[in-house]
Design an enzyme around this catalytic site. Structure first.
Site, mmCIF file in Angstrom:
data_model
loop_
_atom_site.group_PDB
_atom_site.id
_atom_site.type_symbol
_atom_site.label_atom_id
_atom_site.label_comp_id
_atom_site.label_asym_id
_atom_site.label_seq_id
_atom_site.Cartn_x
_atom_site.Cartn_y
_atom_site.Cartn_z
ATOM 1 N N ASP A 73 -24.820 -9.275 22.927
ATOM 2 C CA ASP A 73 -24.982 -10.561 23.591
ATOM 3 C C ASP A 73 -25.002 -10.461 25.109
ATOM 4 O OD1 ASP A 73 -22.299 -9.875 23.660
ATOM 5 O OD2 ASP A 73 -21.583 -11.738 22.763
ATOM 6 N N ASP A 449 -11.503 -10.136 26.252
ATOM 7 C CA ASP A 449 -11.411 -10.021 24.798
ATOM 8 C C ASP A 449 -10.483 -8.923 24.313
ATOM 9 O OD1 ASP A 449 -13.295 -12.044 24.642
ATOM 10 O OD2 ASP A 449 -14.968 -10.664 24.430
#
Length: 732
Positions: A73, A449
């Site tokens: 992404d 993350d």
């Protein structure tokens, strides 16, 4: 696991909006004017973490054994090198100004021409982001040519695991199709050099998904449409490459609202389609799997397990369906994946009878994450996966299945034993870097993350995995006591505390015994002073800073600390801290261990929230302030005065490393520009002169978060990228 941005509402004039295009020849390395690296060549490599980002698509080439491509992404695209069993990055040449092109919306291969590969690039479709582009290669991504589009793509927005949205027409290799989110369907008849909008029977809506997939079924092309309300058509096809029609008899309802992915079994002439009630990867609570017998037009539901059942803890088993892939050698054999199934954990189902019966591969899976231990997430056992939308089946090996997750790519060769097949693919968004002057590890990293990692080796994923006790998602702060480098503190987003400290250089951690009330909702940057006796923690522009003198057992408010500032410790004097107030452009300083702050210098760059203040190692009061295109400033009196550094047009981030032989001042590393190009530079003479150390093949999009040299190895520099992990370079 990267956050999505809201979709942009489409603006169309009928069905034919779009596509005045600029064709730009592009070799790996084109970004601005080509500027060679000076001062000797550098060798660039990834610090190995082992994935850590969302794999959104995998394509095996149908005609070449061992040839595959992967997309992410925000971290570019990769080609699998079967000889070395590694992924080769393909778009590291994308430069600073083209940062929005590091996200890959879709990719396509040409079954008839194995060396051809195409990429559709564009990370965000928001008004503030640049337009998308299509790259085309005749040598498997070794070199590229580029066409700039006038439409936006959204590789890091909702629906990024759908697709592929790019397809080589099965009738003609010169014709390509590109589905967009807001601007309908585009077609190229010259192998991607130019594009035009074509008439398509559906119009985008506020959801902004548009075309979610393109797939060839024989000589026909099918297109999924993500803006259906659940009752209108969401699957279209063309058999002549000109006119499109809704596929008759297609499923409707919430469970079949959004077509996610599709795969065609050429042996049985059946098209399998996965559906969900939302594009994902988040927000799905219903879904289904259907197959279409393309010859007769008959639809059959073949959903392995219908969402809505009861979970083991009594809740609702809510999820959608994601990936689908068919076996090129065995008729009726296929795999599909669930997606967003958090309670019962996502799985991959396999069928050998066209979907009449299914086996959950998770139920017998043996996971080996010894090569990437962070996948244990601070516990004992890894999870099978989540965000499973990328799913592929090797056309030359029926037992070789791979699937992507929010952090890795798992693969199996026997349908039972699974391990990450991720070597070479690094996709972290890095927020902090610390290179200790002593100890086992040369690097500590903090990322979005995946929290904080202790890199005892640069060439292997950290054996300790993520820093635990507690485990963080996104890291917000990382600081080392300059005079006591065994002492480190960190902050971040977590469910079991938001701060921790270490006395062994970051190997092991202890959580703060207490934390300010706003730490859970707004954890920010944290700093420790030179001897580790004081901590300063910042919590955003709405909150004051807080101070602790007992390793986080108690905290006191520092009302004079500028709200939202990043605390910076003096590396020599433990009584001194600094902070830059971006709202007024004022440098504040403390001489009492962070208890109080007073203004020193003002008017430096009022109102700009992006800056970086760093202190030169081994010197008290030697401060450097990077103010983006306003240049670089230096203070040698603790911020009482600043002088603009000549010969530096822009400075985005700055760090220090071991001094050159014979030099008395540390080497300085900077992401900025001395003339026209934004690049990576080194100075060995206190910023009097600079040499560029990266080159046009190694640019990695936006690299403005942080940079640091290694205090023990002259010439080594670590760079934080926004999607390509930690890059480190050394003189070749």
């Amino acid at each position: 696991m990267h956050a999505s941005s809201p979709s942009r509402r489409a603006v169309l004039a009928g069905t034919a909006a779009v596509a005045a295009l600029t064709t730009v020849p592009l070799l790996p390395g084109r970004a601005h004017a080509a500027v060679p690296a000076a001062g000797g060549a550098y060798r660039w490599r990834n610090v190995v973490q082992g994935g850590t980002g969302f794999i959104t698509g995998v394509l095996f080439h149908p005609a070449v054994r061992g040839l595959a491509y992967a997309r992410t992404d925000i971290g570019g695209a990769y080609r699998w090198d079967n000889r070395t069993a590694r992924w080769i990055p393909l778009v590291d040449h994308i430069g600073w100004d083209d940062w929005n092109l590091l996200g890959v919306e879709a990719m396509a291969v040409d079954p008839a021409h194995p060396n051809r590969v195409y990429l559709a690039l564009g990370t965000y479709a928001q008004p503030w982001a640049g337009n998308g582009a299509v790259l085309r290669s005749e040598d498997r991504g070794a070199t590229w040519k580029r066409t700039d589009l006038t439409v936006k793509l959204g590789a890091n927005e909702d629906g990024r695991g759908c697709g592929e949205r790019l397809l080589v027409d099965p009738r003609d290799s010169d014709t390509l199709w590109l589905g967009t989110r807001h601007d309908g369907l585009l077609r190229s008849t010259d192998r991607g050099a130019t594009w035009k909008a074509v008439s398509f029977p559906a119009a985008p809506s506020a959801t902004g998904q548009g075309v979610t997939l393109l797939v060839a079924a024989g000589r026909a092309v099918y297109a999924g449409w993500g803006d259906s309300d659940g009752t209108s058509a969401n699957l279209y096809r063309t058999t002549d490459g000109i006119t499109w029609e809704a596929v008759p008899g297609q499923p409707t309802g919430t469970a079949a609202k959004v077509p996610i992915r599709a795969a065609y079994d050429r042996h049985t002439r059946e098209l399998y389609v996965t559906y969900a009630d939302a594009p994902g990867p988040n927000g799905q609570s219903d879904g289904s799997v259907h197959k279409l017998r393309t010859g007769s037009g008959k639809w059959t539901e073949v959903t392995p397990v219908k969402p809505g059942g009861t979970t083991s803890d009594g809740g609702r088993d809510a999820f959608g369906y994601g990936g689908v892939a068919v076996d090129a050698r065995r008729p009726g054999t296929l795999v599909v994946s669930t997606n967003n199934r958090w309670a019962e954990i996502d799985t991959v189902f396999r069928s050998t009878d066209g979907g009449r019966t299914w086996t959950s591969l998770k139920d017998t899976a043996v996971l080996d994450v010894s090569e990437t231990p962070y996948l244990k997430w601070g516990g004992d056992e890894p999870k099978f996966g989540w965000w499973i939308q990328a799913l592929a089946l090797d056309p030359y090996d029926s037992k070789h299945v791979v699937y992507g997750t929010g952090a890795t790519l798992y693969g199996t060769r026997d349908l039972t034993h699974w391990a990450p097949q991720i070597r070479g693919l690094e996709e972290a968004s890095i927020r902090q870097l610390v290179s200790p002057p002593t100890g086992e590890a040369h690097l500590l990293s903090g990322s979005g993350d995946i929290g904080v990692m202790y890199h005892e080796r640069l060439t292997a994923s950290p054996s300790r995995g993520m820093a635990s006790n507690p485990v963080f998602g996104t890291s917000t702060g990382l600081s080392l006591a300059a005079a006591k480098p065994s002492y480190v503190v960190r902050a971040g987003w977590g469910d079991h505390g938001n701060g921790a400290w270490s006395t062994d250089g970051g190997k092991t951690w202890a959580p703060f015994k207490a934390q300010p009330s706003m730490a859970k909702s707004a954890p920010g940057p944290i700093a420790t002073n030179a001897d580790g006796s004081v901590l300063l923690w910042s919590f955003g522009t709405s909150n004051p800073g807080f101070r602790s003198v007992d390793n986080g057992t108690t905290w006191s408010e520092v009302s004079s600390f500028p709200k939202g500032a990043v605390p910076v410790a003096d590396p020599v004097d433990p009584r001194r801290f600094y902070a830059f107030d971006t709202t007024t452009g004022t440098l504040f300083a403390s001489t009492d261990g962070g208890a109080t702050f007073t203004a020193r210098t003002g008017g430096l760059n009022s109102g700009d929230t992006e800056f970086q203040l760093v202190a030169a190692p081994g010197r008290s009061g030697d401060l450097w302030l990077s103010l983006k295109w306003n240049g670089l400033y230096r203070s040698t009196d603790g911020g009482a005065t600043f002088t603009k550094v000549a010969g530096c047009r822009a400075s985005y981030t700055l760090g220090f490393g071991k001094a050159a032989e014979g030099a008395s001042y540390p080497a300085i590393y900077m992401v900025g520009s001395t003339e026209s190009i934004t690049a990576v530079y080194r100075s060995d003479d206190e910023a009097k002169t600079w040499v560029r150390v990266n080159d046009d093949r190694h640019q990695w999009g936006w690299i403005g978060a942080t940079i640091t040299g290694d205090p023990r190895v002259y010439g080594r520099v670590y760079i934080a990228t926004n999607g390509r992990g930690v890059q480190y370079g050394e003189p070749a």
